[in-house]
Design an enzyme around this catalytic site. Structure first.
Site, short mmCIF file in Angstrom:
data_model
loop_
_atom_site.label_atom_id
_atom_site.label_comp_id
_atom_site.label_asym_id
_atom_site.label_seq_id
_atom_site.Cartn_x
_atom_site.Cartn_y
_atom_site.Cartn_z
N HIS A 1 1.41 8.51 -3.85
CA HIS A 1 0.96 9.19 -5.08
C HIS A 1 1.85 10.36 -5.46
O HIS A 1 2.05 10.63 -6.64
CB HIS A 1 -0.51 9.61 -4.93
CG HIS A 1 -1.43 8.42 -4.92
ND1 HIS A 1 -2.42 8.24 -3.98
CD2 HIS A 1 -1.45 7.32 -5.71
CE1 HIS A 1 -3.04 7.09 -4.21
NE2 HIS A 1 -2.47 6.51 -5.25
N ASP B 1 -7.59 4.10 -8.51
CA ASP B 1 -8.10 5.04 -7.50
C ASP B 1 -7.96 6.49 -7.94
O ASP B 1 -8.59 7.38 -7.39
CB ASP B 1 -7.40 4.81 -6.15
CG ASP B 1 -5.90 4.83 -6.28
OD1 ASP B 1 -5.34 5.90 -6.59
OD2 ASP B 1 -5.25 3.78 -6.09
N ASP C 1 1.37 2.01 -11.82
CA ASP C 1 0.83 2.02 -10.46
C ASP C 1 0.08 0.70 -10.25
O ASP C 1 -1.14 0.66 -10.26
CB ASP C 1 -0.11 3.23 -10.32
CG ASP C 1 -0.65 3.37 -8.92
OD1 ASP C 1 -0.30 2.55 -8.05
OD2 ASP C 1 -1.46 4.29 -8.69
N SER C 2 0.84 -0.37 -10.05
CA SER C 2 0.23 -1.70 -10.03
C SER C 2 0.02 -2.22 -8.62
O SER C 2 0.53 -1.66 -7.65
CB SER C 2 1.15 -2.67 -10.77
OG SER C 2 2.26 -2.95 -9.96
N THR C 3 -0.71 -3.32 -8.55
CA THR C 3 -0.81 -4.08 -7.30
C THR C 3 0.44 -4.95 -7.17
O THR C 3 1.36 -4.86 -7.97
CB THR C 3 -2.08 -4.96 -7.33
OG1 THR C 3 -2.08 -5.67 -8.57
CG2 THR C 3 -3.34 -4.13 -7.27
N ASP C 4 0.46 -5.82 -6.15
CA ASP C 4 1.59 -6.74 -5.98
C ASP C 4 1.69 -7.66 -7.20
O ASP C 4 0.70 -7.86 -7.91
CB ASP C 4 1.38 -7.61 -4.73
CG ASP C 4 1.34 -6.79 -3.44
OD1 ASP C 4 1.93 -5.70 -3.41
OD2 ASP C 4 0.71 -7.26 -2.46
N PRO D 1 -3.78 -10.21 -11.66
CA PRO D 1 -3.79 -9.43 -12.90
C PRO D 1 -2.51 -8.63 -13.15
O PRO D 1 -2.23 -8.21 -14.27
CB PRO D 1 -4.98 -8.47 -12.74
CG PRO D 1 -5.49 -8.62 -11.36
CD PRO D 1 -4.89 -9.84 -10.75
N1 AG3 Z 1 -0.45 -0.04 -5.37
C1 AG3 Z 1 0.60 -0.76 -4.69
C2 AG3 Z 1 0.20 -1.28 -3.36
C3 AG3 Z 1 0.91 -2.51 -2.97
C4 AG3 Z 1 0.67 -2.78 -1.52
N2 AG3 Z 1 0.90 -4.14 -1.19
C5 AG3 Z 1 0.36 -4.76 -0.13
N3 AG3 Z 1 -0.39 -4.10 0.69
N4 AG3 Z 1 0.58 -6.01 0.05
C6 AG3 Z 1 -0.96 1.11 -4.75
C7 AG3 Z 1 -2.07 1.73 -5.51
C8 AG3 Z 1 -2.24 3.14 -5.14
N5 AG3 Z 1 -2.73 3.92 -6.20
#
Ligand code: AG3
Length: 277
Positions: free
Chosen positions: A62, A86, A155-158, A162
């Site tokens: 962060h 988050d 700030d995305s997921t993998d 989505p």
């Molecule tokens: N977003 C990216 C996390 C990616 C982690 N990948 C995994 N564990 N396979 C983080 C969100 C934090 N605000």
């Protein structure tokens, strides 16, 4: 009885943590959301079996997604975080006294609600009067805004489910349009160890849109391989040309003025991924 949570980081590699308590599990409209109490890292947010953030190591990601771009811009006032339900990136962004407005644009309202309930240390700034939480698709939001933001943080997921659309050339072109004429953005771009092709494609897409493109590194113990990246696209400002006295001391645990420049120093194998060996 001992309970352990395992994330399969690749087909052949996993990380396993001892779980003291399962606080919450649900299937939202978009994904499976779990909130676990782990012995080593404290409370942990897991989306579709992928660790997103933990109480113990969240500060690293962060701080790096926010302070590097926010100090690269000389006077950021209006910013947006795409994803990041988050609230950790918003908390850090609001440490910059010049920020007047920070939008959080998260597609899954349940992630925000679960984080508000179980991760107050991370979500605490969402109630700040400068923050505005919008539960909507970040891709659509970016398309609908033009010439508006100083800094955008993705700030995305993998890049599965989505988040797929957040790693495309179209999205980066729309981000370019949504930024002011001297704006800049960063996107989380996974591990240079496990996601070489993605990093190289994203770097070349962003370079074809933005005059200044830079990759930077930091380590997050709970993410695959521990070595993680952000890629910055900037219209005007170069993060390596930031005058040192602009970097004010904030209440941080990872980021500082030395890290600001050092994180752009890349190992040979990473330079090779982005074609800069
Ligand atoms: N977003 C990216 C996390 C990616 C982690 N990948 C995994 N564990 N396979 C983080 C969100 C934090 N605000």
């Amino acid at each position: 009885m001992e309970l352990w949570f395992t994330e399969r980081q690749t087909q052949d590699m996993a990380i396993t943590c001892k779980v003291i308590k399962t606080h919450h599990v649900e299937k939202s409209e978009f994904q499976e959301i779990s909130l676990l109490e782990t012995k080593q890292f404290g409370r942990m947010l897991v989306l579709d079996h992928a660790i997103q953030t933990t109480i113990e190591d969240e500060f690293i990601y962060h701080e790096m997604i926010t302070h590097v771009p926010l100090f690269t811009h000389p006077d950021p006032k209006k910013v947006a975080v795409i994803g990041g339900g988050d609230g950790g990136a918003i908390r850090e962004a609001l440490k910059h006294p010049g920020i007047e407005k920070a939008y959080l644009v998260e597609i899954d309202g349940r992630v925000v609600e679960v984080s508000r309930e179980y991760l107050p240390e991370i979500s605490c700034a969402l109630d700040d009067e400068r923050a505005e939480v919008l539960i909507e698709d970040g891709i659509k939001f970016i398309k609908e805004h033009k010439d508006e933001f100083d800094v955008i943080m993705v700030d995305s997921t993998d890049p599965v489910g989505p988040a797929v659309g957040l790693f495309t050339g179209d999205f980066y072109r729309n981000i370019f349009e949504a930024l002011k004429e001297d704006g800049l953005f960063v996107a989380q771009t996974e591990s240079p160890f496990y996601n070489k092709l993605l990093i190289s494609q994203v770097f070349s897409e962003i370079s074809s849109v933005f005059p200044i493109t830079k990759l930077y590194l930091y380590s997050v113990p709970t993410y695959p391989s521990g070595l993680w990246s952000f890629t910055m696209g900037s219209k005007k400002y170069d993060p390596l040309k930031v005058p040192r006295d602009r970097i004010q001391k904030l209440d941080t645990r990872y980021y500082n003025d030395q890290i600001h420049y050092a994180c752009f120093s890349l190992p040979e194998f990473v330079k090779k991924i982005i074609g800069q060996e």
